[in-house]
Design a protein around this motif. Structure first.
Motif, PDB file in Angstrom:
ATOM      1  N   PRO A   1       1.464   3.474  -5.102  1.00  0.00           N
ATOM      2  CA  PRO A   1       1.138   4.759  -5.750  1.00  0.00           C
ATOM      3  C   PRO A   1       2.288   5.337  -6.559  1.00  0.00           C
ATOM      4  CG  PRO A   1       0.319   4.743  -3.499  1.00  0.00           C
ATOM      5  CD  PRO A   1       1.189   3.538  -3.646  1.00  0.00           C
TER       6      PRO A   1
ATOM      7  N   TYR B   1      -4.529   1.965  -9.543  1.00  0.00           N
ATOM      8  CA  TYR B   1      -5.930   2.321  -9.333  1.00  0.00           C
ATOM      9  C   TYR B   1      -6.622   2.629 -10.658  1.00  0.00           C
ATOM     10  CZ  TYR B   1      -4.703   2.599  -4.396  1.00  0.00           C
ATOM     11  OH  TYR B   1      -4.282   2.301  -3.120  1.00  0.00           O
TER      12      TYR B   1
ATOM     13  N   ASP C   1       2.143   5.351 -16.657  1.00  0.00           N
ATOM     14  CA  ASP C   1       2.069   6.765 -16.291  1.00  0.00           C
ATOM     15  C   ASP C   1       2.799   7.603 -17.341  1.00  0.00           C
ATOM     16  OD1 ASP C   1       0.638   6.285 -14.026  1.00  0.00           O
ATOM     17  OD2 ASP C   1       2.306   6.548 -12.630  1.00  0.00           O
TER      18      ASP C   1
ATOM     19  N   ALA D   1      -6.243  13.860 -10.881  1.00  0.00           N
ATOM     20  CA  ALA D   1      -7.123  13.500  -9.780  1.00  0.00           C
ATOM     21  C   ALA D   1      -8.229  14.521  -9.544  1.00  0.00           C
ATOM     22  CB  ALA D   1      -6.309  13.306  -8.504  1.00  0.00           C
TER      23      ALA D   1
ATOM     24  N   ARG E   1       0.827  -1.208   0.000  1.00  0.00           N
ATOM     25  CA  ARG E   1       0.000   0.000   0.000  1.00  0.00           C
ATOM     26  C   ARG E   1       0.861   1.258   0.000  1.00  0.00           C
ATOM     27  NH1 ARG E   1      -4.985   0.509   0.869  1.00  0.00           N
ATOM     28  NH2 ARG E   1      -4.701   2.310   2.227  1.00  0.00           N
TER      29      ARG E   1
ATOM     30  N   GLU F   1      -1.527  16.401  -9.392  1.00  0.00           N
ATOM     31  CA  GLU F   1      -1.795  15.166  -8.654  1.00  0.00           C
ATOM     32  C   GLU F   1      -2.426  14.144  -9.597  1.00  0.00           C
ATOM     33  OE1 GLU F   1      -4.245  13.473  -4.743  1.00  0.00           O
ATOM     34  OE2 GLU F   1      -4.367  15.605  -5.299  1.00  0.00           O
ATOM     35  N   ARG F   2      -1.848  12.937  -9.626  1.00  0.00           N
ATOM     36  CA  ARG F   2      -2.345  11.921 -10.537  1.00  0.00           C
ATOM     37  C   ARG F   2      -2.976  10.753  -9.795  1.00  0.00           C
ATOM     38  NH1 ARG F   2      -0.136   9.511 -14.366  1.00  0.00           N
ATOM     39  NH2 ARG F   2       1.675  10.774 -14.963  1.00  0.00           N
ATOM     40  N   ILE F   3      -3.817  10.032 -10.496  1.00  0.00           N
ATOM     41  CA  ILE F   3      -4.362   8.766 -10.010  1.00  0.00           C
ATOM     42  C   ILE F   3      -3.326   7.688 -10.298  1.00  0.00           C
ATOM     43  CG2 ILE F   3      -6.218   7.076 -10.290  1.00  0.00           C
ATOM     44  CD1 ILE F   3      -7.968   9.419 -11.292  1.00  0.00           C
ATOM     45  N   PRO F   4      -2.830   6.963  -9.291  1.00  0.00           N
ATOM     46  CA  PRO F   4      -1.812   5.936  -9.541  1.00  0.00           C
ATOM     47  C   PRO F   4      -2.285   4.915 -10.574  1.00  0.00           C
ATOM     48  CG  PRO F   4      -2.013   6.349  -7.191  1.00  0.00           C
ATOM     49  CD  PRO F   4      -3.135   7.097  -7.855  1.00  0.00           C
ATOM     50  N   CYS F   5      -1.345   4.412 -11.353  1.00  0.00           N
ATOM     51  CA  CYS F   5      -1.712   3.552 -12.477  1.00  0.00           C
ATOM     52  C   CYS F   5      -2.407   2.269 -12.027  1.00  0.00           C
ATOM     53  CB  CYS F   5      -0.480   3.228 -13.321  1.00  0.00           C
ATOM     54  SG  CYS F   5       0.795   2.278 -12.476  1.00  0.00           S
TER      55      CYS F   5
END
Length: 330
Positions: A52, A286, A304, A240, A48, A280-284
């Motif tokens: 990210p 997710y 990414d 995001a 976890r 800010e990005r959404i992790p790949c």
């Protein structure tokens, strides 16, 4: 020695700040630490913590969604999180890739001895139109990263154009970029902050029991493209702070990659794209779950990417071209 006298939960807390490599080194120092560094909850915490920051994930390495929940789901407490971590992290995947037989290089050499068409890919998705920086414009004007080997060819009523590129000064390939509508309509919609109606798709409705099921099909011109390409590039908006309709995006992906339009094993590269560094990005990982890519039947990878710098683009294209080479070599 000082670490050994601490309570086990304190030991695990300290170990969670180490890198996987350091944990493996610690595990080689004795039987006690060999067992300690394999603790499932420790590796769950590491998974976890680290995922990210991972820049890519593919169809073989995507961890199951319930393993990523804040609290362990029922039945996952005894999961081998160490094995999940090893399978999922990009470093391990690169190591496994380097150990594979190098038939791809041999196939590429043999293919270079005969005349054949360049691999062709259809590129589409909201990340082409919604970002502040244009991925396509950057691809066209950055010869130090990607060389343009052929001028654009207009093909589909203003919503698509094909460009040939040269990868690593060697392999040529063609990308047919497909937009939701014409450039004039896109500029007007952006100025008016209006929703663009995607002209590439139309809805089909069928009854499933008592409920109406809606799915998409591609228009005739796009269908012809889908029937001749060797793979697909989907540009997702990974910012995001933006709103996203991932269910509709999946429906569009399924329409483009419909097995009725061509071989079902054609690879799909998802460029999880942001405008520029600092957004800010959404992790790949997710992103893969949000798009439900596990429902697809062909090889896929999420990479990414940054539109302003093209960071990540070459890694994604390298994977895509290798998948096409492997498919052609079979």
């Amino acid at each position: 020695a000082a670490l050994c006298v601490l309570q086990v939960d304190v030991q695990l807390r300290i170990l969670s700040y180490l890198s996987p490599r350091d944990l493996c080194r610690l595990g080689s120092t004795g039987c006690y630490w060999r067992a300690a560094v394999r603790d499932p909850l420790l590796w769950r915490r590491l998974l976890r913590r680290d995922l990210p920051a991972w820049a890519s994930v593919d169809w073989r390495s995507l961890p199951e969604a319930q393993l990523l929940a804040p609290l362990p789901a029922a039945g996952t407490a005894q999961c081998d999180y160490m094995a999940v971590y090893k399978k999922s992290c990009p470093q391990s995947r690169r190591s496994l890739k380097s150990n594979r037989p190098r038939y791809g290089a041999v196939a590429s050499f043999l293919q270079s001895l005969v005349t054949q068409a360049e691999p062709r890919f259809a590129m589409f998705g909201p990340g082409l139109e919604e970002l502040d920086d244009s991925l396509v414009q950057k691809m066209m004007t950055c010869p130090e990263i990607l060389t343009v080997a052929g001028l654009p060819q207009r093909r589909i009523h203003g919503i698509g154009s094909g460009v040939s590129f040269q990868f690593n000064n060697n392999q040529k390939f063609n990308i047919l970029t497909l937009y939701s509508t014409t450039s004039v309509e896109r500029r007007r919609a952006r100025a008016e902050q209006a929703v663009v109606v995607n002209k590439m798709f139309y809805q089909d409705s069928t009854m499933v029991g008592n409920q109406q099921a809606v799915h998409y099909s591609v228009i005739a011109e796009v269908k012809k493209v889908c029937q001749v390409v060797d793979g697909f590039i989907y540009v997702a908006n990974a910012e995001a702070h933006k709103k996203h309709d991932r269910e509709e995006e999946l429906a569009h992906i399924l329409a483009m990659t419909d097995p009725a339009l061509g071989p079902r094993n054609r690879p799909l590269l998802v460029l999880s794209c942001i405008s520029h560094v600092g957004v800010e990005r959404i992790p790949c990982v997710y992103m893969a779950h949000h798009l439900q890519l596990n429902l697809l039947h062909q090889p896929w990878m999420v990479q990414d990417t940054v539109a302003a710098t093209l960071d990540g683009l070459l890694s994604g294209l390298e994977w895509l071209l290798e998948e096409v080479d492997c498919k052609n070599a079979l």
